[in-house]
Design a protein around this motif. Structure first.
Motif, PDB file in Angstrom:
ATOM      1  N   ILE A 113     -21.458  55.214  23.994  1.00  0.00           N
ATOM      2  CA  ILE A 113     -20.791  55.526  22.726  1.00  0.00           C
ATOM      3  C   ILE A 113     -21.564  54.928  21.552  1.00  0.00           C
ATOM      4  O   ILE A 113     -21.807  55.598  20.540  1.00  0.00           O
ATOM      5  CB  ILE A 113     -19.340  55.001  22.747  1.00  0.00           C
ATOM      6  N   VAL A 114     -21.956  53.668  21.688  1.00  0.00           N
ATOM      7  CA  VAL A 114     -22.699  53.009  20.613  1.00  0.00           C
ATOM      8  C   VAL A 114     -24.047  53.690  20.420  1.00  0.00           C
ATOM      9  O   VAL A 114     -24.521  53.851  19.282  1.00  0.00           O
ATOM     10  CB  VAL A 114     -22.866  51.511  20.917  1.00  0.00           C
ATOM     11  N   ALA A 115     -24.700  54.106  21.519  1.00  0.00           N
ATOM     12  CA  ALA A 115     -25.977  54.808  21.402  1.00  0.00           C
ATOM     13  C   ALA A 115     -25.820  56.104  20.626  1.00  0.00           C
ATOM     14  O   ALA A 115     -26.644  56.443  19.767  1.00  0.00           O
ATOM     15  CB  ALA A 115     -26.552  55.076  22.793  1.00  0.00           C
ATOM     16  N   ALA A 116     -24.750  56.853  20.914  1.00  0.00           N
ATOM     17  CA  ALA A 116     -24.503  58.101  20.180  1.00  0.00           C
ATOM     18  C   ALA A 116     -24.245  57.822  18.705  1.00  0.00           C
ATOM     19  O   ALA A 116     -24.688  58.581  17.829  1.00  0.00           O
ATOM     20  CB  ALA A 116     -23.317  58.838  20.794  1.00  0.00           C
ATOM     21  N   MET A 117     -23.551  56.725  18.424  1.00  0.00           N
ATOM     22  CA  MET A 117     -23.276  56.369  17.032  1.00  0.00           C
ATOM     23  C   MET A 117     -24.560  56.011  16.289  1.00  0.00           C
ATOM     24  O   MET A 117     -24.816  56.498  15.183  1.00  0.00           O
ATOM     25  CB  MET A 117     -22.300  55.183  16.983  1.00  0.00           C
ATOM     26  N   THR A 118     -25.366  55.152  16.890  1.00  0.00           N
ATOM     27  CA  THR A 118     -26.554  54.665  16.185  1.00  0.00           C
ATOM     28  C   THR A 118     -27.632  55.738  16.043  1.00  0.00           C
ATOM     29  O   THR A 118     -28.323  55.797  15.025  1.00  0.00           O
ATOM     30  CB  THR A 118     -27.157  53.457  16.921  1.00  0.00           C
ATOM     31  N   LEU A 119     -27.777  56.580  17.052  1.00  0.00           N
ATOM     32  CA  LEU A 119     -28.868  57.550  17.036  1.00  0.00           C
ATOM     33  C   LEU A 119     -28.529  58.828  16.284  1.00  0.00           C
ATOM     34  O   LEU A 119     -29.433  59.516  15.802  1.00  0.00           O
ATOM     35  CB  LEU A 119     -29.291  57.894  18.466  1.00  0.00           C
ATOM     36  N   TYR A 120     -27.241  59.158  16.180  1.00  0.00           N
ATOM     37  CA  TYR A 120     -26.885  60.424  15.521  1.00  0.00           C
ATOM     38  C   TYR A 120     -25.771  60.283  14.487  1.00  0.00           C
ATOM     39  O   TYR A 120     -25.975  60.581  13.310  1.00  0.00           O
ATOM     40  CB  TYR A 120     -26.486  61.466  16.560  1.00  0.00           C
TER      41      TYR A 120
END
Length: 384
Positions: A113-120
């Motif tokens: 979830i955090v990866a999706a937030m930070t990258l997109y």
């Protein structure tokens, strides 16, 4: 996943959700208070106000999620130990890897979830917020100019209206000095703002336009009954949008335009932003493992766990400070990228070593200390 693992996963998930919602609500309220000027000072609707505050949520999630996961892990392990469930599982031969599995499942989900937030989502929300704020500031007639006051903008526009009657402005005066060689003055009895597509127009009625060349005493005056001014053109300098590194997409950061003037001026910040986005999800795993390394071992109720919790808090704070320091340093020194990833990765490896080899390490340390204590009296006796 076994029954006991599902039980642990349910407990830590409930604790995470409760902690995450509480922290998000508290911090979001502070963001709301910072944006109140949109309603009170710039006359925006409640809908615009809510959109602006909601666009800040992805950035909050990135910061809050690892901390909430850390607190939830501490709470769940402390509760399991306080209810003697951790002791029973340890006595039954539950291996650390099996006990860690439900925590790892939740950590992996939060990592994604955090990866999706930070990258997109986060750069997209910052980009949208920048466009919205620019649009609000560009419509200077509705948002900046006050009734009965002469307002001068940085673009060289001076605007005044006597009073407002419904949606109309009465007694309009506007001086355009954007081109010092040719100054224009607009005077009208009445005007009204109209939006067509993405452009805003000020429709003037019963007035005149006076234009005068620099150094000339003669002025050209044109009267009109109806005249439309494109406010987007008049506020061009106000509406010009310059996107910061955090407002650029991850794809752009991976392959920036070398001719981009912002990139040329802030190359280090672009580099730091890119690596910050890729390293941010790693803190979810790091914080979880640190908490598990501190409290994952079963202890009797007589053994205090306060020292272990304090050590975990200090470790988490130290890891995050090192990450911030490396992020600041990479702006000037590209080799500091190793620190951005090293802080969460090295701390995770140390935590895993404590979790799986903690007993052996403590045994070796104990044997070493006992050997030192035994050697000291022998050496003293030999000397005598």
């Amino acid at each position: 996943m076994t029954l006991i693992e599902r039980y642990i996963l349910r407990n830590v998930t409930v604790a995470f959700v409760a902690c995450f919602l509480a922290l998000t609500l508290v911090i979001w309220i502070t963001q709301i208070l910072r944006q109140l000027d949109l309603v009170t000072g710039q006359g925006q609707t409640l809908g615009i106000f809510m959109v602006v505050t909601l666009l800040s949520l992805p950035a909050l999630v990135v910061i809050i999620a690892p901390v909430a996961l850390f607190i939830a892990t501490i709470y769940a392990l402390n509760k399991l130990n306080g209810d003697s469930e951790l002791i029973v599982m340890s006595a039954a031969g539950v291996a650390p890897a099996r006990l860690l599995r439900p925590f790892a499942a939740l950590g992996t989900a939060i990592f994604m979830i955090v990866a999706a937030m930070t990258l997109y989502l986060m750069p997209q929300s910052f980009n949208t917020l920048r466009d919205l704020i620019t649009q609000i500031r560009a419509d200077f007639v509705s948002n900046i100019v006050k009734e009965g006051q002469f307002t001068t903008l940085d673009s060289g526009i001076t605007f005044h209206y006597r009073e407002k009657a419904g949606d109309s402005l009465l007694g309009i005066f506007m001086q355009d000095e954007r081109n010092p060689e040719k100054i224009a003055v607009y005077i009208a009895e009445r005007g009204q703002t109209v939006t067509v597509g993405n452009d805003s127009f000020l429709v003037l009625e019963n007035g005149s336009v006076q234009q005068q060349e620099k150094g000339s005493r003669d002025a050209a005056i044109v009267t009109f009954q109806r005249y439309a001014l494109n406010l987007s053109v008049f506020a061009a300098s106000e509406a010009e949008t310059v996107y910061r590194p955090r407002e650029r997409s991850t794809a752009y950061l991976l392959s920036p335009d070398p001719e981009d003037p912002v990139y040329k001026y802030q190359t280090g910040r672009f580099r730091a932003e890119l690596h910050d986005r890729f390293s941010a999800p790693l803190y979810c795993i790091s914080f979880l493992l640190i908490a598990f390394a501190a409290l994952g071992e079963a202890r009797t109720t007589r053994q205090g766990r306060g020292v272990a919790i304090a050590a975990a808090v200090v470790a988490v704070g130290l890891v995050r400070i090192l990450g911030f320091f490396a992020s600041s340093a990479v702006v000037r020194e590209p080799l500091a990228v190793a620190g951005i990833y090293g802080a969460p990765l090295v701390s995770s490896l140390i935590a895993l070593l404590i979790i799986f080899e903690g007993a052996r390490v403590r045994g070796l340390m104990g044997a070493f200390l006992r050997g030192r204590r035994a050697a000291t009296p022998a050496a003293a006796a030999g000397g005598a």
